[in-house]
Write an enzyme that holds these catalytic residues in place. Structure first.
Site, PDB file in Angstrom:
ATOM      1  N   GLU A 238       9.903  47.043  48.734  1.00 58.27           N
ATOM      2  CA  GLU A 238      10.107  47.121  47.272  1.00 58.27           C
ATOM      3  C   GLU A 238       9.671  45.829  46.592  1.00 58.27           C
ATOM      4  OE1 GLU A 238      13.896  48.593  45.779  1.00 58.27           O
ATOM      5  OE2 GLU A 238      14.331  49.463  47.730  1.00 58.27           O
TER       6      GLU A 238
ATOM      7  N   ASP B  93      14.472  60.468  38.368  1.00 56.12           N
ATOM      8  CA  ASP B  93      13.515  60.311  39.482  1.00 56.12           C
ATOM      9  C   ASP B  93      12.388  61.339  39.479  1.00 56.12           C
ATOM     10  OD1 ASP B  93      15.121  58.209  40.393  1.00 56.12           O
ATOM     11  OD2 ASP B  93      16.301  59.532  41.668  1.00 56.12           O
TER      12      ASP B  93
ATOM     13  N   SER C 218      17.634  41.698  43.233  1.00 55.20           N
ATOM     14  CA  SER C 218      16.586  41.156  44.115  1.00 55.20           C
ATOM     15  C   SER C 218      15.192  41.616  43.684  1.00 55.20           C
ATOM     16  CB  SER C 218      16.858  41.496  45.581  1.00 55.20           C
ATOM     17  OG  SER C 218      16.650  42.867  45.836  1.00 55.20           O
ATOM     18  N   ASN C 219      15.076  42.822  43.141  1.00 54.45           N
ATOM     19  CA  ASN C 219      13.759  43.252  42.637  1.00 54.45           C
ATOM     20  C   ASN C 219      13.362  42.448  41.404  1.00 54.45           C
ATOM     21  OD1 ASN C 219      12.343  45.623  44.053  1.00 54.45           O
ATOM     22  ND2 ASN C 219      14.516  46.173  44.124  1.00 54.45           N
TER      23      ASN C 219
ATOM     24  N   HIS D 224      12.464  53.289  43.264  1.00 51.38           N
ATOM     25  CA  HIS D 224      13.420  54.123  44.015  1.00 51.38           C
ATOM     26  C   HIS D 224      13.194  53.876  45.502  1.00 51.38           C
ATOM     27  CE1 HIS D 224      16.169  57.485  44.501  1.00 51.38           C
ATOM     28  NE2 HIS D 224      15.399  57.878  45.508  1.00 51.38           N
TER      29      HIS D 224
HETATM   30  C1  GRF Z   1      16.866  48.941  44.992  1.00 53.17           C
HETATM   31  O1  GRF Z   1      16.966  49.445  46.298  1.00 53.17           O
HETATM   32  C2  GRF Z   1      16.141  49.901  44.095  1.00 53.17           C
HETATM   33  O2  GRF Z   1      15.184  50.676  44.759  1.00 53.17           O
HETATM   34  C3  GRF Z   1      17.246  50.797  43.603  1.00 53.17           C
HETATM   35  O3  GRF Z   1      18.344  49.931  43.442  1.00 53.17           O
HETATM   36  C4  GRF Z   1      18.229  48.823  44.324  1.00 53.17           C
HETATM   37  C5  GRF Z   1      18.336  47.589  43.457  1.00 53.17           C
HETATM   38  O4  GRF Z   1      18.427  46.421  44.212  1.00 53.17           O
HETATM   39  N1  GRF Z   1      16.858  51.512  42.403  1.00 53.17           N
HETATM   40  P1  GRF Z   1      18.291  45.024  43.503  1.00 53.17           P
HETATM   41  O5  GRF Z   1      19.377  44.907  42.439  1.00 53.17           O
HETATM   42  O6  GRF Z   1      16.919  44.939  42.896  1.00 53.17           O
HETATM   43  O7  GRF Z   1      18.494  44.022  44.593  1.00 53.17           O
END
Ligand code: GRF
Length: 204
Positions: free
Chosen positions: A185, A156, A18-19, A115
């Site tokens: 995010e 991190d 999703s990011n 994160h």
């Molecule tokens: C997110 O919550 C990010 O902060 C963490 O892993 C998750 C990834 O989610 N590092 P997505 O695959 O981007 O939906």
């Protein structure tokens, strides 16, 4: 930089992506014109992030340590792919594996990660996914948030580039808090990449 003036990045992820989708929307929707997505890499052949890349015609690579006889061959393949796609920076977006030291060395100061907490608290080994939100709730925190930071050899621990806070609300569960953080995010990562690209443009 490419001739069109964008910085080609690779996005690494292990899961739903999703990011990555938020970054892609920003790139395609002109909120992030400084960046182009040259490559998506996943250690997991079933990852949603690879599927999203495929749908959008972005080169996508399944590259896992298990495909190679040894660590050196794996790192060479990864570095080779990054070089052949002329990748200049890397955005980790839910990448569940440690980035090999040789890749960190080759891209020092040019690997970002997101994160789902306010680092330096609630980070480090074992602090991923729902564990992060469980720990925040167990500690009785009144706020949490998201952090974009540079990646170095320690989990991190690299320099913090951008953070945004969200409240912890009465009755929150790890899932409800995760959802509130995730929404932030999706705003924060494109914004951090925009600022990061500006610093790269100034130094090139
Ligand atoms: C997110 O919550 C990010 O902060 C963490 O892993 C998750 C990834 O989610 N590092 P997505 O695959 O981007 O939906």
């Amino acid at each position: 930089m490419t001739r069109s003036g964008t910085i080609p990045i690779a996005v690494f992820g292990s899961g739903r992506g999703s990011n990555f989708q938020a970054i892609l929307d920003a790139v395609r929707g002109s909120a992030l014109p400084e960046i182009s997505i040259a490559l998506v890499v996943s250690n997991n052949s079933d990852a949603g992030i690879l599927e999203i890349a495929g749908t959008h015609g972005i080169p996508a690579l399944h590259c896992s340590r298990r495909q190679f006889p040894d660590e050196t061959a794996f790192e060479a393949a990864l570095l080779g792919a990054l070089r052949s796609h002329r990748v200049e920076a890397i955005a980790l977006a839910g990448y569940m594996k440690k980035v090999p030291a040789s890749v960190i060395g080759a891209y020092r100061g040019r690997i970002l990660n997101i994160h789902p907490a306010l680092l330096p608290r609630y980070g480090g080994q074992g602090m991923y996914g729902t564990h992060v939100h469980e720990a925040v709730l167990a500690a009785g925190e009144r706020e949490s948030g998201a952090t974009v930071h540079l990646v170095d050899e320690e989990y991190d621990r690299g320099a913090i580039l951008l953070q945004r806070r969200v409240p912890v609300l009465p009755g929150d569960t790890p899932a409800s808090l995760a959802a509130r953080v995730l929404e932030v995010e999706h705003q924060l990562y494109p914004e951090a990449l925009r600022r990061f690209a500006a610093t790269m443009n100034h130094s090139s």
